[in-house]
Design a protein around this motif. Sequence first.
Motif, short mmCIF file in Angstrom:
data_model
loop_
_atom_site.label_atom_id
_atom_site.label_comp_id
_atom_site.label_asym_id
_atom_site.label_seq_id
_atom_site.Cartn_x
_atom_site.Cartn_y
_atom_site.Cartn_z
N GLN A 1 1.28 -8.20 -8.03
CA GLN A 1 0.35 -7.09 -8.18
C GLN A 1 -0.51 -6.97 -6.93
OE1 GLN A 1 -1.87 -7.23 -11.89
NE2 GLN A 1 -0.14 -8.10 -12.97
N SER A 2 -0.95 -5.75 -6.63
CA SER A 2 -1.65 -5.52 -5.37
C SER A 2 -2.74 -4.48 -5.55
CB SER A 2 -0.66 -5.05 -4.29
OG SER A 2 0.04 -3.89 -4.73
N PHE A 3 -3.71 -4.50 -4.63
CA PHE A 3 -4.79 -3.52 -4.57
C PHE A 3 -5.45 -3.35 -5.95
CE2 PHE A 3 -2.23 -2.69 -0.81
CZ PHE A 3 -3.21 -2.74 0.16
N ASN A 4 -5.35 -2.15 -6.54
CA ASN A 4 -5.93 -1.95 -7.88
C ASN A 4 -4.92 -2.47 -8.89
OD1 ASN A 4 -7.65 -1.24 -9.89
ND2 ASN A 4 -7.40 0.96 -9.66
N GLY A 5 -4.96 -3.76 -9.14
CA GLY A 5 -3.92 -4.46 -9.88
C GLY A 5 -3.42 -3.79 -11.14
N PRO A 6 -4.30 -3.27 -12.03
CA PRO A 6 -3.81 -2.68 -13.28
C PRO A 6 -2.87 -1.50 -13.10
CG PRO A 6 -6.15 -3.18 -13.46
CD PRO A 6 -5.78 -3.42 -12.02
N SER A 7 -2.85 -0.91 -11.90
CA SER A 7 -1.95 0.24 -11.70
C SER A 7 -0.48 -0.16 -11.77
CB SER A 7 -2.24 0.93 -10.36
OG SER A 7 -1.92 0.07 -9.27
N TRP A 8 -0.19 -1.47 -11.83
CA TRP A 8 1.21 -1.89 -11.97
C TRP A 8 1.83 -1.27 -13.22
CZ3 TRP A 8 3.57 -4.27 -16.06
CH2 TRP A 8 2.75 -4.85 -17.04
N PHE B 1 0.83 -1.20 0.00
CA PHE B 1 0.00 0.00 0.00
C PHE B 1 0.87 1.25 0.00
CE2 PHE B 1 -2.54 3.38 1.91
CZ PHE B 1 -3.72 3.28 1.17
N LEU B 2 1.90 1.27 0.86
CA LEU B 2 2.79 2.43 0.93
C LEU B 2 3.56 2.61 -0.37
CD1 LEU B 2 4.13 2.08 4.59
CD2 LEU B 2 2.37 3.65 3.73
N LEU B 3 3.97 1.50 -0.98
CA LEU B 3 4.65 1.60 -2.27
C LEU B 3 3.71 2.09 -3.36
CD1 LEU B 3 6.79 -1.68 -2.30
CD2 LEU B 3 7.64 0.66 -2.11
N SER B 4 2.43 1.75 -3.24
CA SER B 4 1.46 2.12 -4.27
C SER B 4 1.17 3.62 -4.27
CB SER B 4 0.15 1.35 -4.07
OG SER B 4 0.32 -0.03 -4.28
N ILE B 5 1.27 4.25 -3.13
CA ILE B 5 0.94 5.68 -3.06
C ILE B 5 1.79 6.49 -4.03
CG2 ILE B 5 0.98 7.73 -1.57
CD1 ILE B 5 0.09 5.88 0.73
N PRO B 6 3.11 6.34 -4.05
CA PRO B 6 3.92 7.07 -5.05
C PRO B 6 4.09 6.32 -6.36
CG PRO B 6 5.37 6.00 -3.49
CD PRO B 6 3.98 5.66 -3.06
N LEU B 7 3.28 5.27 -6.59
CA LEU B 7 3.37 4.44 -7.80
C LEU B 7 4.75 3.80 -7.95
CD1 LEU B 7 1.32 6.47 -10.46
CD2 LEU B 7 0.82 4.17 -9.60
N MET B 8 5.25 3.28 -6.84
CA MET B 8 6.54 2.58 -6.85
C MET B 8 6.36 1.08 -6.63
SD MET B 8 8.58 5.37 -4.49
CE MET B 8 9.98 4.30 -4.22
N GLN B 9 5.12 0.60 -6.76
CA GLN B 9 4.82 -0.76 -6.34
C GLN B 9 5.25 -1.83 -7.32
OE1 GLN B 9 2.64 1.38 -7.57
NE2 GLN B 9 0.83 0.40 -8.43
N TYR B 10 5.78 -1.46 -8.48
CA TYR B 10 6.20 -2.47 -9.45
C TYR B 10 7.58 -2.14 -10.01
CZ TYR B 10 4.46 -6.69 -11.72
OH TYR B 10 4.24 -8.00 -12.08
N TRP B 11 8.46 -1.71 -9.12
CA TRP B 11 9.81 -1.34 -9.53
C TRP B 11 10.82 -2.46 -9.26
CZ3 TRP B 11 10.78 4.50 -8.02
CH2 TRP B 11 9.87 5.30 -8.74
N GLY B 12 10.34 -3.65 -8.96
CA GLY B 12 11.25 -4.76 -8.77
C GLY B 12 11.27 -5.31 -7.36
#
Length: 367
Positions: A156-163, A140-151
């Motif tokens: 995938q998490s929460f709103n999956g397509p945001s990866w 969740f914390l990584l998703s806030i700045p859109l850093m959740q798919y940087w390796g």
Amino acid sequence: MSPTHLSHLRLPKRHFHALDLSRLLAAIMVLFWHYQHFFVPPVERHFNVNRAIQPWYDTLGWLYENGHTAVQYFWAVSGFVFAHVYLSDPRAHGRFWLARVARLWPLHLLTLGLMALLQGIYVARTGTEFVYHTNDLKHFLLSIPLMQYWGWQDNQSFNGPSWSLSTEILAYAVFWLALPWLRRAPLAVALPFGAALLGLTLLSAPDKDVLACIGYFLLGTAAYGAALKRWLRPASLLPLGAALIAIAFAFKAQYRGDDAATIAGTFGVLFLMLAADMSDDKGRLKFGQKLGDASYGIYLWHIPIQLALVLLIDSIGVPRDIARQPWFMLTYVSTAIAAGFASHAMFERPAQKAVFALWARWKTRRT
């Protein structure tokens, strides 16, 4: 740097309406790819769905099976559009990130919070998450700045397509840092680096999704550079685009040919859309601009809408097999498309204006 000095870096067309329209169609493709989620039961693992049970599969089977390739198309179109907007803009470096924050983050944060809420309800009812299972504090914390798919993600998490937005942020950073060199030779800079990155993805390099995103983006930029040199005109774009699509189907028929097929097909469609735009001297495709505006909303709203529908049908005791009915599929797709248009008009545009206004007020106070 004066606007006149950079004017040779901008094609004469103000908007590429066929590209705008294609973004809407690409977003709708993703709806069909994710339609399979309706048939995923409450399990704590990946679940393979027999896609042939989905409505009108004999007709729509290609969309159900290949709708995910729209993501790569989004990346390539973004590279082309960013080149069109920023290469000739002398103020690009200063306002680039403000424009990105205003465009992406308001809706991303809204749907992220909504998915956290809906997933919490689903877990309370079923004991497990809906489709995307890595919904912990870290992601969740990584998703806030859109850093959740940087390796560093587990999945995938929460709103999956945001990866895909997360990887695209890195492509934006590469583009922004490379702007001085791209302005000197957009084709010569973007083409080899983009091709090399996509080559690494074909070799299944680590973090291939990030590499692929940057590669598609840079090759979209390279396509713009080729158009600036007048190498890409309707007379060449039409046969080249058709040939690439034929090659894509040939690759698709080969074992392990999916990634190569997606690359060929992505740029085949891109070239055909560019041919349509460059041939549209009378602006007959102008309607495409407003239609394309809904694509971002469709992309981020369709999973929250899907989960809300699942919670609804579960709560009233309706079997999820109701999703096999064509009317249910049409209702879902229509709702997601309508949400995209409503979101753009009622939330995204006002939010953009609010971010720009807040930034201007902050700058005024500092001075």
